[in-house]
Design a protein around this motif. Structure first.
Motif, PDB file in Angstrom:
ATOM      1  N   CYS A   4      59.584  47.744   2.297  1.00 25.81           N
ATOM      2  CA  CYS A   4      60.233  46.386   1.629  1.00 25.81           C
ATOM      3  C   CYS A   4      60.469  45.623   2.559  1.00 25.81           C
ATOM      4  O   CYS A   4      61.311  45.614   3.545  1.00 25.81           O
ATOM      5  CB  CYS A   4      61.473  46.972   0.774  1.00 25.81           C
ATOM      6  SG  CYS A   4      62.198  45.427  -0.096  1.00 25.81           S
ATOM      7  N   CYS A   6      62.298  42.280   3.415  1.00 26.18           N
ATOM      8  CA  CYS A   6      63.313  41.577   2.790  1.00 26.18           C
ATOM      9  C   CYS A   6      63.246  40.018   3.547  1.00 26.18           C
ATOM     10  O   CYS A   6      63.588  40.052   4.845  1.00 26.18           O
ATOM     11  CB  CYS A   6      64.827  42.121   2.922  1.00 26.18           C
ATOM     12  SG  CYS A   6      64.985  43.715   1.954  1.00 26.18           S
ATOM     13  N   ASP A   8      64.460  35.996   3.709  1.00 27.55           N
ATOM     14  CA  ASP A   8      65.787  35.059   3.403  1.00 27.55           C
ATOM     15  C   ASP A   8      64.944  33.907   2.995  1.00 27.55           C
ATOM     16  O   ASP A   8      64.523  33.071   3.842  1.00 27.55           O
ATOM     17  CB  ASP A   8      66.455  35.077   4.528  1.00 27.55           C
ATOM     18  CG  ASP A   8      67.573  34.178   4.296  1.00 27.55           C
ATOM     19  OD1 ASP A   8      67.631  33.385   3.451  1.00 27.55           O
ATOM     20  OD2 ASP A   8      68.589  34.060   5.200  1.00 27.55           O
ATOM     21  N   ILE A 108      60.961  41.430  -1.080  1.00 25.67           N
ATOM     22  CA  ILE A 108      62.009  41.062  -1.861  1.00 25.67           C
ATOM     23  C   ILE A 108      62.622  39.994  -1.203  1.00 25.67           C
ATOM     24  O   ILE A 108      63.020  39.951  -0.065  1.00 25.67           O
ATOM     25  CB  ILE A 108      62.942  42.303  -1.779  1.00 25.67           C
ATOM     26  CG1 ILE A 108      62.498  43.491  -2.766  1.00 25.67           C
ATOM     27  CG2 ILE A 108      64.167  41.690  -2.712  1.00 25.67           C
ATOM     28  CD1 ILE A 108      63.360  44.563  -3.079  1.00 25.67           C
ATOM     29  N   CYS A 109      62.901  38.789  -2.023  1.00 35.01           N
ATOM     30  CA  CYS A 109      63.299  37.527  -1.543  1.00 35.01           C
ATOM     31  C   CYS A 109      64.719  37.523  -1.715  1.00 35.01           C
ATOM     32  O   CYS A 109      65.171  37.830  -2.941  1.00 35.01           O
ATOM     33  CB  CYS A 109      62.514  36.382  -1.997  1.00 35.01           C
ATOM     34  SG  CYS A 109      60.814  36.394  -1.844  1.00 35.01           S
ATOM     35  N   THR A 110      65.434  37.089  -0.974  1.00 34.86           N
ATOM     36  CA  THR A 110      67.145  37.215  -0.952  1.00 34.86           C
ATOM     37  C   THR A 110      67.437  35.749  -0.996  1.00 34.86           C
ATOM     38  O   THR A 110      66.792  34.956  -0.791  1.00 34.86           O
ATOM     39  CB  THR A 110      67.838  37.949   0.047  1.00 34.86           C
ATOM     40  OG1 THR A 110      67.414  37.343   1.231  1.00 34.86           O
ATOM     41  CG2 THR A 110      67.265  39.327  -0.109  1.00 34.86           C
ATOM     42  N   SER A 138      65.387  37.213  -5.850  1.00 36.39           N
ATOM     43  CA  SER A 138      66.698  37.853  -6.231  1.00 36.39           C
ATOM     44  C   SER A 138      67.888  37.233  -5.693  1.00 36.39           C
ATOM     45  O   SER A 138      67.763  36.273  -4.932  1.00 36.39           O
ATOM     46  CB  SER A 138      66.875  39.476  -5.610  1.00 36.39           C
ATOM     47  OG  SER A 138      67.199  39.470  -4.107  1.00 36.39           O
TER      48      SER A 138
END
Length: 232
Positions: A4, A6, A8, A108-110, A138
């Motif tokens: 995954c 991640c 930003d 997964i974008c934060t 997200s």
């Protein structure tokens, strides 16, 4: 099973993805790529034999001597090479590299709650969706995260959930197993002794014409099945 990345969304996403994929590439970790359709099995004699096993591969018979030369240059003198699809010589080299690892990956974008991140997410999705089939936005602050995340990941990994049953009591926690699994695979995953002492299994499947079924080791299971193993 899964890598995954991640990302930003408040920062340059191209740089982040490039940095992560470059480092993984240096470690011979290949993301969302299928292994080359070739199998190389060392033997004790008979030199190097090449077999083309599919219609696509048989159209590449002219590569036989090239494949033999590449394999021999790695120090292998005796082996059987099975070509199972259309292949390039670079893929032959890949198959001979034992350090290569093929992993499925998602993004997964934060920080999706910050200004301009919605637009950046759309840009990222448009640019990288071919390479990464699952891209998720997200926000911890807004408590934004897909409720079906687990199901999406299982489907992406070709996994299913099954539940074991003992004396009529169904386990609360599912057993995760491959999509093409049989009762035997379930038995092995629990403990090999279940295979050695196997008598039969009871499978309960919601929506099936025959809800409760007595089956053998070769019975193929489906997502959501409830299985009770019976031993001798």
């Amino acid at each position: 099973d899964l890598i995954c990345l991640c990302i930003d969304l408040s920062r340059n996403f191209d740089r982040q993805i490039d940095l992560l994929t470059t480092e993984l590439g240096r470690a011979d970790i290949k993301l969302n790529e299928n292994p080359p359709p070739i199998e190389i099995e060392k033997t004790g004699s008979n030199n190097i034999q090449v077999f083309f096993l599919t219609k696509d591969s048989k159209e590449q018979l002219e590569l036989t001597e090239h494949i033999k030369r590449i394999v021999k240059n790695t120090g292998i003198q005796n082996c059987v090479v099975k070509v199972k699809g259309s292949i390039t010589l670079n893929q032959v080299l890949e198959a001979l590299n034992p350090s290569n690892v093929y992993k499925k990956a998602i993004i997964i974008c934060t920080k999706g709650d910050l200004p301009d991140t919605e637009e950046r997410f759309e840009q990222l999705e448009e640019k990288y969706s071919d390479k990464f089939p699952i891209i998720i936005g997200s926000s911890v602050k807004k408590k934004v995260f897909p409720e079906d995340f687990g199901i999406k990941i299982l489907r992406f990994l070709d996994k299913i959930r099954i539940y074991t049953m003992n004396a009529g009591e169904v386990s609360k926690k599912p057993l995760i197993i491959g999509k093409k699994a049989t009762v035997e695979d379930v038995a092995i995953k629990i403990h090999r002794s279940f295979v050695e002492r196997f008598d039969f299994a009871t499978v309960i499947r919601e929506g099936a014409r025959q809800k409760r079924k007595r089956v053998g080791l070769d019975y193929k299971i489906k997502d959501g099945d409830i299985i009770e193993l019976h031993t001798i």
